[in-house]
Enzyme design. Structure first.
Site, PDB file in Angstrom:
ATOM      1  N   LYS A   1       0.810  -1.229   0.000  1.00 39.76           N
ATOM      2  CA  LYS A   1       0.000   0.000   0.000  1.00 39.76           C
ATOM      3  C   LYS A   1       0.848   1.287   0.000  1.00 39.76           C
ATOM      4  O   LYS A   1       0.468   2.268  -0.619  1.00 39.76           O
ATOM      5  CB  LYS A   1      -0.945   0.015   1.205  1.00 39.76           C
TER       6      LYS A   1
ATOM      7  N   ASP B   1     -10.090   2.833   1.888  1.00 36.73           N
ATOM      8  CA  ASP B   1     -10.270   2.326   3.259  1.00 36.73           C
ATOM      9  C   ASP B   1     -10.849   3.439   4.141  1.00 36.73           C
ATOM     10  O   ASP B   1     -11.603   3.177   5.074  1.00 36.73           O
ATOM     11  CB  ASP B   1      -8.935   1.869   3.857  1.00 36.73           C
TER      12      ASP B   1
END
Ligand code: ATR
Length: 297
Positions: free
Chosen positions: A86, A122
């Site tokens: 990420k 997210d």
């Protein structure tokens, strides 16, 4: 491109999507997104004339750049990025959206004419989960966040963006929090680092308590932090979605409103779908697919 990497693109068509990580084999995202695309296909045919498919790409850090280039060559519409890529992937895209730039990590990329754009959905997942499941608005409220890994940082950043009055941040390794605050003193001015000894009183004064550690992933795991005394007025959120953790059980036993991370997973996926398709996500279809595949885990 190495043979092993090339093989991962074998069944990829233009317009397809997928997830890049290591490991990715147990990801619930294929079930959720393939179900969504099946529905979507009935409403709005893909310009390539086929239902997009969701693929798994298992690569290490050294292969990541090449993987992203390969996905572009294949005209994929986008990808999800997961652990451990990420942060690295955020430095490989042409442009980051505002929230992703603030977090410094991405979980979704989308193709544009000038390259990949990186997003962090997210944050949207967390925002929707606490709004819908906990009916909690962090504006002018106090939160305790446990954990300063990628997920903890993301949640703290989102809570500040949503207007939380203060965030009390605890991590097993306390230096990580000091380093994070020192790296962004202005942005993190509403954060207080708390030690083990200070955690009890921070929890007593908080409205929302979040577990963003990985404690609870295993069914033998206990509480993530010492001295947590839940009250019935507390809103409690655990990012873990596989099981009812000790953290959730203890909170519920105290009468608190406590929710697991499934809605966060669902809404991060829904937001990625919307970025890729510019179409509202079929939330119920995606939720049903998630719950079904979770039962198989
Ligand atoms: P993620 O990307 O999911 O946040 P991560 O970056 O590996 O994963 O972070 C894991 C988090 O869980 C960290 O906050 C970690 O604490 P440390 O920074 O001290 O390692 C926390 N964690 C893992 N095991 C833990 C344990 N047994 N007790 C408390 N916290 C734990």
């Amino acid at each position: 491109m190495k043979e092993a990497l090339k093989r991962q693109f074998e069944n990829v068509k233009p317009g397809d999507v997928g997830i890049v990580g290591r490991p990715v084999q147990h990801s619930l995202s294929p079930a959720m997104h393939n179900a969504a695309f099946q529905t979507w296909d009935g409403v709005f045919r893909d310009k390539h004339g086929a239902t997009p498919r969701y693929h798994l790409f298992d690569v290490n850090r050294d292969e990541l750049n090449e993987l992203l280039d390969g996905a572009r060559t294949c005209a994929m519409r986008g990808l999800n990025i997961t652990v451990p890529h990420k942060v690295a992937a955020a430095s490989m895209v042409t442009r980051l959206d505002r929230f992703a730039a603030r977090v410094g990590a991405i979980n979704t990329i989308a193709a544009t004419s000038d390259g990949w754009v990186g997003y962090n959905t997210d944050g949207t997942g967390f925002e929707n989960a606490i709004a819908h499941k906990l009916e909690f608005d962090p504006r002018e409220k106090k939160a305790v966040v446990l954990g300063a890994g990628g997920t903890g940082r993301l949640i703290v950043t989102k809570l500040l963006e949503m207007g939380a009055e203060s965030v009390f941040w605890w991590n097993r390794t306390s230096e990580k929090i000091r380093e994070a605050i020192d790296s962004k003193p202005a942005e993190y001015s509403r954060i207080t680092a708390v030690t083990d000894d200070q955690l009890k009183s921070a929890v007593a004064g908080a409205d929302l308590i979040v577990n963003a550690t990985s404690v609870g992933l295993s069914d033998t795991d206990e509480m993530p932090a010492p001295g947590i005394a839940f009250q019935a007025r507390h809103k409690v959120f655990d990012v873990i979605y596989h099981r009812q953790t000790k953290f959730l059980q203890t909170a519920r036993a105290a009468g608190a409103h406590a929710e697991d991370g499934l809605e966060m997973l669902l809404y991060q996926g829904a937001k990625a779908f919307e970025i890729w398709t510019a179409t509202p996500a079929p939330i119920e279809v995606m939720r049903e697919a998630l719950v079904k595949s979770l039962k198989k885990v």
